[in-house]
Structures are given as structure tokens and as C-alpha cells.
Design an enzyme around this catalytic site. Sequence first.
Site, PDB file in Angstrom:
ATOM      1  N   GLU A 130      23.792   9.819  34.121  1.00  0.00           N
ATOM      2  CA  GLU A 130      23.613   8.804  33.078  1.00  0.00           C
ATOM      3  C   GLU A 130      24.979   8.263  32.656  1.00  0.00           C
ATOM      4  O   GLU A 130      25.684   8.913  31.872  1.00  0.00           O
ATOM      5  CB  GLU A 130      22.949   9.410  31.846  1.00  0.00           C
ATOM      6  CG  GLU A 130      21.599  10.015  32.103  1.00  0.00           C
ATOM      7  CD  GLU A 130      20.824  10.175  30.792  1.00  0.00           C
ATOM      8  OE1 GLU A 130      19.918   9.367  30.562  1.00  0.00           O
ATOM      9  OE2 GLU A 130      21.169  11.065  30.005  1.00  0.00           O
ATOM     10  N   HIS A 177      23.245  16.541  27.535  1.00  0.00           N
ATOM     11  CA  HIS A 177      23.045  15.101  27.299  1.00  0.00           C
ATOM     12  C   HIS A 177      24.275  14.528  26.588  1.00  0.00           C
ATOM     13  O   HIS A 177      24.900  15.216  25.776  1.00  0.00           O
ATOM     14  CB  HIS A 177      21.785  14.874  26.460  1.00  0.00           C
ATOM     15  CG  HIS A 177      21.406  13.427  26.385  1.00  0.00           C
ATOM     16  ND1 HIS A 177      21.988  12.565  25.482  1.00  0.00           N
ATOM     17  CD2 HIS A 177      20.557  12.678  27.132  1.00  0.00           C
ATOM     18  CE1 HIS A 177      21.489  11.353  25.673  1.00  0.00           C
ATOM     19  NE2 HIS A 177      20.616  11.391  26.667  1.00  0.00           N
ATOM     20  N   GLU A 184      24.606  12.628  24.197  1.00  0.00           N
ATOM     21  CA  GLU A 184      24.560  12.653  22.721  1.00  0.00           C
ATOM     22  C   GLU A 184      24.918  14.030  22.177  1.00  0.00           C
ATOM     23  O   GLU A 184      25.358  14.161  21.040  1.00  0.00           O
ATOM     24  CB  GLU A 184      23.178  12.182  22.241  1.00  0.00           C
ATOM     25  CG  GLU A 184      23.035  10.675  22.416  1.00  0.00           C
ATOM     26  CD  GLU A 184      21.623  10.171  22.567  1.00  0.00           C
ATOM     27  OE1 GLU A 184      20.672  10.913  22.248  1.00  0.00           O
ATOM     28  OE2 GLU A 184      21.470   9.022  23.022  1.00  0.00           O
ATOM     29  N   GLY A 219      21.082   3.399  25.926  1.00  0.00           N
ATOM     30  CA  GLY A 219      20.822   2.630  24.710  1.00  0.00           C
ATOM     31  C   GLY A 219      21.343   1.203  24.814  1.00  0.00           C
ATOM     32  O   GLY A 219      21.520   0.527  23.800  1.00  0.00           O
ATOM     33  N   LYS A 276      14.248  12.250  22.312  1.00  0.00           N
ATOM     34  CA  LYS A 276      15.332  12.422  21.335  1.00  0.00           C
ATOM     35  C   LYS A 276      14.727  12.831  19.980  1.00  0.00           C
ATOM     36  O   LYS A 276      13.762  13.576  19.969  1.00  0.00           O
ATOM     37  CB  LYS A 276      16.183  11.139  21.257  1.00  0.00           C
ATOM     38  CG  LYS A 276      16.624  10.693  22.658  1.00  0.00           C
ATOM     39  CD  LYS A 276      17.657   9.608  22.646  1.00  0.00           C
ATOM     40  CE  LYS A 276      18.012   9.238  24.082  1.00  0.00           C
ATOM     41  NZ  LYS A 276      19.086   8.272  24.171  1.00  0.00           N
TER      42      LYS A 276
END
Length: 249
Positions: free
Chosen positions: A163, A93, A95, A169, A9
Site C-alpha cells: 500500500e 498498516h 496508520e 485515502g 478501520k
Amino acid sequence: MRTVIANWKMNPETVEEAKRIFSGIKRISTNLKRTQVVVAPPTLFAPLFVKAQHKKLVVAAQDTWYEQKGSFTGQISPTMLVDAGVSSTIIGHSERRALGETNELIQKKVIAALKAGLGVTLCIGETTRDADGSYFNGIRTQLASALTGLPRVALAQLVIAYEPVWAIGAIEPMNTHDIHSMMIFIKKTLGDIFTKDVAKTIPIVYGGSVFAENAAEIIEKGGVQGLLVGRESLTNGFLDLLKIVDAVK
Ligand code: PGA
């Protein structure tokens, strides 16, 4: 062959620290027997590491763009990554999806990356789980939309990273029973999109709160071909994780 992807990241903050972390991974990678480690540093750092690549150690980007060049301020194209020696890229991803990436944009990126000769790790995953299981439809849509129109030859360069967003996280990963069911569902969906035989050849990895302590169990019981690791990939625990994953029969 197993795949372990290190998603750094936006870490670490300095070149010096990035070099230190990479050198540990490089040292372990030379002894890996059945595991390929894919390191995805911030793109700015990637050229520092590309010369160290070998069969068991590959450098990736965390994202790319859908055009090979042009007026796209701030973007880095697949062609540029290939020319700089980067071997693959993560796309989609959670994010990035949270920043507004749509399935349509992700599909364009996947096609452009594969066309340029990059490997692609396509990330998919539900944000929440509802009791009636409608998240399965969401996963199917993410896969079908991102993989439509792909040239068959490019599929050898594709990895799917499942995921569940709520496990990223977090403290704990998803339980291995649910990981296993999701692997079966994803394989079946890939079989519907392509063919059963093609689906068998596409590796699926799990990501979300993977650490050295839970890696073996996820590999053994989750039915996955590898792992996508965030936080732990910046620590010494990742070196243990690589050894543990490689030792699982
Ligand atoms: P995590 O991140 O391992 O820190 O949960 C995983 C990911 O976002 O890819």
C-alpha cells in the site's frame, strides 16, 4: 484464489450498522468462486461475525500484540483473537506505523500472530516516491525486518499487502504499470529472503484508493493476487467490487 481484504478501520460507529454492512458481504460471499473476502472490523465487533465464517468469508483483526498475555493495558493478544474465533490479522498498516510502530515491533507481532495460528496480512509501502528510486530500499527493509526469523511452516498463513501510503485515502490508486513493477520487486525480494519457490506461494495484494470502478483493472494489469480496500469496503460499492473481482478470469 484471490483475496479481498475489507479494512473497516475505526468504522462504523454502531453495532447495528456493522451488522448491516456485514450481512451484505456475507450474502455475496456465498456466490464467490475464486475470491476469499477477509473482513477486518473493529475488534470489538469481530465476535458478532465469526460464526458466519466459511471458506470464502473470513474475519480478521486490524492489529494485534506480540505477547500472548500479560500487563499490556489496551492490547489484544493473538491467542485471544484465535480463541474468540478470529482467523487472521492485519499487521503494520501505515496508520499504525504513523502512530509510531517500528519495523522491529512489527516483526515481533508477525511472529507472535503466526505462532498463535492467526493468518497475517503484513502491510508495507513507501510514504513518498523520490526520483532516484530509493523507496525500493525502504520496501526491502520493511520486508526483510518483518519477515526475519519466521518459521517456514507459517508462510502459508502470510499475505503481503503493498500500500503506497500516498495512495491511501486518496482519489486515485497508483497506476497499474507501477503496481506491476512493484509486484515484481516484492516477489524478487521475497525470493531473496526465502527462496524463489517459497516466494511464488506468498500472495501479494494491492491497497490504496481501490473502488468498484478500478478493481478489475488493478487485478488484470497490476499482477496482484488481491486487494486491500478501505473506504469502499463500508459501502454497497464493495458488493459490486467483490462480484467484479470474482468475474475477472
Ligand atoms: P482506502 O484505504 O481504500 O480508503 O484508500 C486503504 C487502506 O488504508 O488500507
